[in-house]
Design an enzyme around this catalytic site. Structure first.
Site, mmCIF file in Angstrom:
data_model
loop_
_atom_site.group_PDB
_atom_site.id
_atom_site.type_symbol
_atom_site.label_atom_id
_atom_site.label_comp_id
_atom_site.label_asym_id
_atom_site.label_seq_id
_atom_site.Cartn_x
_atom_site.Cartn_y
_atom_site.Cartn_z
ATOM 1 N N LEU A 42 1.064 -1.142 -0.143
ATOM 2 C CA LEU A 42 -0.422 -0.211 -0.003
ATOM 3 C C LEU A 42 1.219 1.446 -0.103
ATOM 4 O O LEU A 42 1.719 0.990 1.282
ATOM 5 C CB LEU A 42 -0.510 -0.133 1.020
ATOM 6 C CG LEU A 42 -2.098 0.553 0.760
ATOM 7 C CD1 LEU A 42 -2.792 0.721 0.127
ATOM 8 C CD2 LEU A 42 -3.017 0.893 2.108
ATOM 9 N N ASP A 43 0.449 1.633 -1.145
ATOM 10 C CA ASP A 43 1.640 2.972 -1.538
ATOM 11 C C ASP A 43 1.750 3.648 0.015
ATOM 12 O O ASP A 43 1.101 4.223 1.489
ATOM 13 C CB ASP A 43 1.246 4.254 -2.666
ATOM 14 C CG ASP A 43 1.175 3.850 -3.465
ATOM 15 O OD1 ASP A 43 2.209 2.400 -3.653
ATOM 16 O OD2 ASP A 43 0.271 4.095 -4.299
#
Length: 199
Positions: A42-43
């Protein structure tokens, strides 16, 4: 081997890894459990649900695009999502020379109940924002942001709220919990593993 399955609400501006040479915040600041790793990324500038586990089989099933497990995101976008843009997102858009797989897209009737983000999203009175629910069956780098940008709806805030049957609800940013036995069984079944019977 005793497998662990942990759900974390990853806060904004936290790296989805346990070390960083630049001194940025990482998962280590929130999950004091050794030898577990995120099943998918997840960024740094995205928030929401991360599954951490030491179950290599499950990690492979959830991250290999061949298996296409659903991931649902709530996306705050800048602009007005017209029918043409929504159809493009649902049918697939071309990003970096690749057409995305079909997705499930809907406009949320109202802003979802989420904790405030720090720092907050910039507010521009002249440009409306809307929230979309977007369910993908693939997870390329920064895919949601690139998809919405491709249809003229830049992403302002991105929160992953589900991975397969696992849900973000009940967790605050930075909180984590063990996956419940019933959730684990449903996840295994969705991934093709025959689960043991619960006692």
């Amino acid at each position: 081997m005793n497998h662990r399955y942990i759900l974390l609400y990853k806060p904004y501006r936290v790296l989805c890894q346990f070390q960083d040479q630049e001194g940025r915040s990482t998962l280590k600041d929130y999950v004091p459990v050794p030898n577990v790793y995120p099943a998918g990324r997840l960024d740094y500038d995205s928030e929401g649900l991360v599954l951490l586990t030491n179950d290599g089989w499950l990690q492979h099933r959830l991250t290999d695009p061949r298996y296409g497990h659903p991931r649902t995101y709530w996306v705050q976008v800048e602009g007005e999502p017209n029918p043409a843009a929504l159809t493009q997102l649902a049918e697939g858009v071309v990003i970096q020379g690749y057409r995305t797989r079909p997705a499930v897209v809907q406009v949320l009737a109202q802003e979802p109940s989420l904790p405030p983000r720090e720092p907050p999203i910039r507010y521009r009175r002249s440009i409306p924002t809307h929230w979309l629910s977007l369910t993908l069956r693939e997870g390329r780098n920064r895919q949601v942001r690139r998809m919405t940008a491709a249809v003229g709806l830049p992403t302002l805030r991105l929160v992953r709220v589900a991975i397969a049957n696992l849900q973000l609800s009940g967790l605050a940013p930075g909180e984590w919990r063990e996956v419940l036995p019933q959730e684990r069984q449903a996840l295994w079944q969705a991934c093709g593993r025959r689960p043991p019977r619960l006692a």
